[in-house]
Scaffold this motif. Structure first.
Motif, mmCIF file in Angstrom:
data_model
loop_
_atom_site.group_PDB
_atom_site.id
_atom_site.type_symbol
_atom_site.label_atom_id
_atom_site.label_comp_id
_atom_site.label_asym_id
_atom_site.label_seq_id
_atom_site.Cartn_x
_atom_site.Cartn_y
_atom_site.Cartn_z
ATOM 1 N N UNK A 27 10.780 23.757 -6.401
ATOM 2 C CA UNK A 27 11.451 24.477 -5.108
ATOM 3 C C UNK A 27 12.054 25.734 -5.475
ATOM 4 N N UNK A 28 11.735 26.771 -4.777
ATOM 5 C CA UNK A 28 12.393 28.081 -4.906
ATOM 6 C C UNK A 28 13.209 28.337 -3.641
ATOM 7 N N UNK A 29 14.325 28.150 -3.732
ATOM 8 C CA UNK A 29 15.343 27.958 -2.500
ATOM 9 C C UNK A 29 15.560 29.609 -2.173
ATOM 10 N N UNK A 30 15.488 30.538 -2.880
ATOM 11 C CA UNK A 30 15.498 32.044 -2.263
ATOM 12 C C UNK A 30 14.194 32.672 -2.448
ATOM 13 N N UNK A 31 13.864 33.307 -1.585
ATOM 14 C CA UNK A 31 12.789 34.176 -1.506
ATOM 15 C C UNK A 31 13.130 35.462 -0.702
ATOM 16 N N UNK A 32 13.279 36.541 -1.318
ATOM 17 C CA UNK A 32 13.795 37.764 -0.906
ATOM 18 C C UNK A 32 12.881 38.830 -0.924
ATOM 19 N N UNK A 33 12.559 39.573 0.105
ATOM 20 C CA UNK A 33 11.604 40.732 -0.256
ATOM 21 C C UNK A 33 11.331 41.683 0.982
ATOM 22 N N UNK A 34 10.329 42.584 0.682
ATOM 23 C CA UNK A 34 10.185 43.568 1.743
ATOM 24 C C UNK A 34 8.575 43.767 1.714
ATOM 25 N N UNK A 35 8.034 43.941 3.079
ATOM 26 C CA UNK A 35 6.624 44.442 3.053
ATOM 27 C C UNK A 35 6.546 45.702 3.591
ATOM 28 N N UNK A 36 5.459 46.367 3.391
ATOM 29 C CA UNK A 36 5.364 47.681 4.004
ATOM 30 C C UNK A 36 3.639 47.433 4.641
ATOM 31 N N UNK A 37 3.872 47.555 5.875
ATOM 32 C CA UNK A 37 2.468 47.430 6.561
ATOM 33 C C UNK A 37 1.783 48.543 7.306
ATOM 34 N N UNK A 38 0.626 48.613 7.207
ATOM 35 C CA UNK A 38 -0.074 49.643 7.822
ATOM 36 C C UNK A 38 -1.035 49.436 9.013
ATOM 37 N N UNK A 39 -0.750 49.621 10.349
ATOM 38 C CA UNK A 39 -1.715 49.140 11.483
ATOM 39 C C UNK A 39 -2.551 50.211 11.509
ATOM 40 N N UNK A 40 -3.652 49.777 11.745
ATOM 41 C CA UNK A 40 -5.002 50.792 11.919
ATOM 42 C C UNK A 40 -5.313 50.937 13.223
ATOM 43 N N UNK A 41 -5.462 52.238 13.778
ATOM 44 C CA UNK A 41 -5.909 52.332 15.048
ATOM 45 C C UNK A 41 -5.405 53.685 15.605
ATOM 46 N N UNK A 42 -6.250 54.247 16.611
ATOM 47 C CA UNK A 42 -6.139 55.769 16.916
ATOM 48 C C UNK A 42 -4.778 55.778 17.636
ATOM 49 N N UNK A 43 -4.031 54.671 18.114
ATOM 50 C CA UNK A 43 -2.826 54.871 18.691
ATOM 51 C C UNK A 43 -1.664 54.829 17.790
ATOM 52 N N UNK A 44 -1.939 54.524 16.341
ATOM 53 C CA UNK A 44 -0.849 54.504 15.498
ATOM 54 C C UNK A 44 -1.050 55.746 14.755
ATOM 55 N N UNK A 45 0.108 56.519 14.591
ATOM 56 C CA UNK A 45 0.112 57.780 14.020
ATOM 57 C C UNK A 45 0.873 57.709 12.698
ATOM 58 N N UNK A 46 0.577 58.402 11.684
ATOM 59 C CA UNK A 46 1.240 58.394 10.408
ATOM 60 C C UNK A 46 1.808 59.897 10.569
ATOM 61 N N UNK A 47 1.291 60.889 10.901
ATOM 62 C CA UNK A 47 1.813 62.215 11.289
ATOM 63 C C UNK A 47 1.573 62.382 13.041
ATOM 64 N N UNK A 48 2.359 62.957 13.614
ATOM 65 C CA UNK A 48 2.014 63.014 14.973
ATOM 66 C C UNK A 48 1.452 64.198 15.242
ATOM 67 N N UNK A 49 0.337 64.079 16.326
ATOM 68 C CA UNK A 49 -0.330 65.327 16.530
ATOM 69 C C UNK A 49 0.503 66.289 16.694
ATOM 70 N N UNK A 50 -0.466 67.656 16.388
ATOM 71 C CA UNK A 50 0.221 69.034 16.606
ATOM 72 C C UNK A 50 0.961 69.183 17.895
ATOM 73 N N UNK A 51 0.599 68.883 18.951
ATOM 74 C CA UNK A 51 1.095 69.138 20.276
ATOM 75 C C UNK A 51 2.536 68.818 20.612
ATOM 76 N N UNK A 52 3.188 67.799 19.615
ATOM 77 C CA UNK A 52 4.601 67.527 19.655
ATOM 78 C C UNK A 52 5.358 68.531 18.912
ATOM 79 N N UNK A 53 6.364 68.868 19.364
ATOM 80 C CA UNK A 53 7.232 69.681 18.552
ATOM 81 C C UNK A 53 7.672 69.066 17.144
#
Lengths: 202, 275
Positions: A104-130
């Motif tokens: 038994x491992x009674x404590x499990x503590x962590x962090x994930x970093x996830x990347x959603x793939x798709x044209x509607x998901x931005x890492x940098x916003x398109x140029x037309x946004x200020x």
């Protein structure tokens, strides 16, 4: 926006350095080459897909585990399903050996970093946004979690699968946490979610 | 084997747990998932039917509460619901419905839409929401479409017409201020006495498509419409085109302030209420 990108980069680098260290502290099976995963994971829910699966590595005397997962979420009401890539690191500080090969491992503590793939998901916003119009990115999400796991020995020696583990996690994601912190009347239960997973430990 | 004894019950318990998780929203597949319950779908249409069922007559006084930009302001939205529910109980002060000027979500997430609806469904009157720019982010536009319906909508209650228009020009690559839709629903002037146009981004906002500004203002002027907008968080009323048409920015719920419209015949008056 730059601040967020820096945080994400640090998160990513952290995962990579941790993975790098996995090479020399490969405690679960030292005879195997470093690049072979220590376990395979399958998870249900947890903001990283309805089902997600992938290999994982164990290190730091098996107290740390990093999993690399591909997750899939069906479109449900819409035509496009969501594909998510996740790096997830969990810390298990305590081990309790039970009878009949159960652990038994009674404590499990962590962090994930996830990347959603798709044209509607931005890492940098398109140029037309200020600059700074929207301060967050939609492609990357941070998913903190807290849970427990139990495993059982199923094989030893040369057996391919030595243990089978079942884990559960109570988790959230960065944007939900931000929403929660800004309000007093948003119950904490609303931002939490449950995930279940299983690991085949080699 | 001893362990086999536990296997079946364990499986049953697991299946049961999965069902429970699913039903009490404890399971999230992705923050961007678009998975709604039947009771969360098509809310504008369902609520409009409730307003229609009030059977308002042209001679009745109509009262509408206006709010906007409630994104991530759950506490204030909660307080608004309480304030308006008290107000409508006052004698001769029935508020027939609430109009929301858009930005019900900040990140366009289903959860946010859901949290807001869980608060707004406690209103003693129906509410209608127009699409805001934040509501479009990531899969947000798809959540809106499923939860509140098309991006352009038109309703009529007695002699009062209500047009909901998508003016979030930053969020779409296609030509979105549907002026044809607007004009088609304004043209039959014999069928209405008052027409309210509810659109998130105002035509004079820097986030609005400049090419669509003058034609929009022209239609509003020609048909003497009553334009309501959100986006900017401070409540304001102004005449940007000096044409006798007052444009109202409803203002964000974060300022603990809402607007009450009172319609008697062809006369629309408004009052700003702090809570």
């Amino acid at each position: 926006m730059n601040k967020i990108r820096k945080i994400l980069l640090v998160g990513l680098l952290l995962h990579m350095t941790i993975l790098g260290k996995a090479q020399d502290s490969h405690t679960s099976n030292t005879s195997r080459p470093w690049y072979l995963p220590d376990h395979a994971v399958m998870q249900f829910a947890g903001n990283i897909g309805l089902l997600s699966a992938g290999p994982g590595y164990s290190y730091a005397r098996d107290k740390m585990q990093t999993d690399i997962l591909y997750g899939f979420t069906p479109g449900f009401e819409i035509n496009t399903s969501i594909h998510i890539l996740t790096a997830k690191t969990a810390y298990h500080p305590f081990k309790v050996e039970l009878k009949n090969g159960y652990l038994l491992e009674p404590l499990r503590l962590g962090l994930g970093i996830s990347y959603s793939v798709g044209h509607q998901f931005y890492t940098t916003w398109p140029e037309h946004y200020p600059d700074g119009y929207y301060w967050w990115t939609t492609s990357f999400r941070l998913t903190p979690f807290l849970g427990a796991s139990i495993s059982r020995q199923v094989g030893s020696g040369n057996a391919a699968i030595k243990r089978v583990q079942l884990y559960s996690e109570l988790g959230s994601h960065d944007l939900a946490v931000v929403s929660f912190l800004n309000n007093k009347k948003l119950p904490v239960g609303r931002i939490l979610n449950l995930a279940l997973g299983t690991k085949l430990i080699f | 084997m001893k362990n086999d004894y536990y296997r079946k019950p364990l499986l049953v318990v697991l299946m049961g747990l999965l069902l429970v998780f699913n039903s009490c929203e404890l399971v999230e597949y992705s923050p961007y998932q678009v998975k709604l319950k039947e009771s969360e779908k098509d809310l504008n249409r369902k609520n409009a039917e409730k307003i229609a069922a009030l059977g308002l007559k042209p001679t009745d006084t109509l009262r509408i509460a206006l709010i906007s930009d409630t994104q991530r302001f759950y506490d204030e939205t909660e307080d608004f619901v309480q304030a308006i529910n008290q107000r409508t109980e006052q004698k001769g002060h029935k508020i027939h419905f609430v109009l929301h000027g858009g930005d019900i979500s900040d990140f366009g997430l289903l959860e946010e839409y859901r949290w807001q609806h869980q608060i707004l469904k406690k209103l003693k009157m129906p509410y209608l929401v127009v699409l805001g720019n934040h509501d479009c982010v990531a899969n947000g536009d798809k959540v809106y479409a499923n939860m509140y319906g098309p991006f352009e909508q038109v309703y009529q209650f007695a002699r009062n017409r209500l047009i909901l228009l998508n003016t979030n020009t930053m969020e779409f690559t296609e030509d979105i201020v549907r002026l044809d839709f607007l004009e088609n629903n304004l043209r039959d002037t014999e069928n209405y006495d008052n027409v309210i146009v509810l659109a998130h981004v105002s035509p004079f906002d820097e986030d609005y498509d400049r090419k669509k500004e003058a034609p929009y203002a022209q239609l509003i002027r020609q048909y003497r419409a009553y334009p309501l907008h959100g986006h900017k968080h401070t409540h304001r009323i102004m005449q940007p085109y000096n044409d006798g048409i007052n444009y109202m920015i409803i203002g964000s719920v974060s300022n603990r302030r809402y607007v009450e419209l009172t319609i008697v015949g062809k006369k629309i008056t408004h009052e700003v209420v702090d809570f």
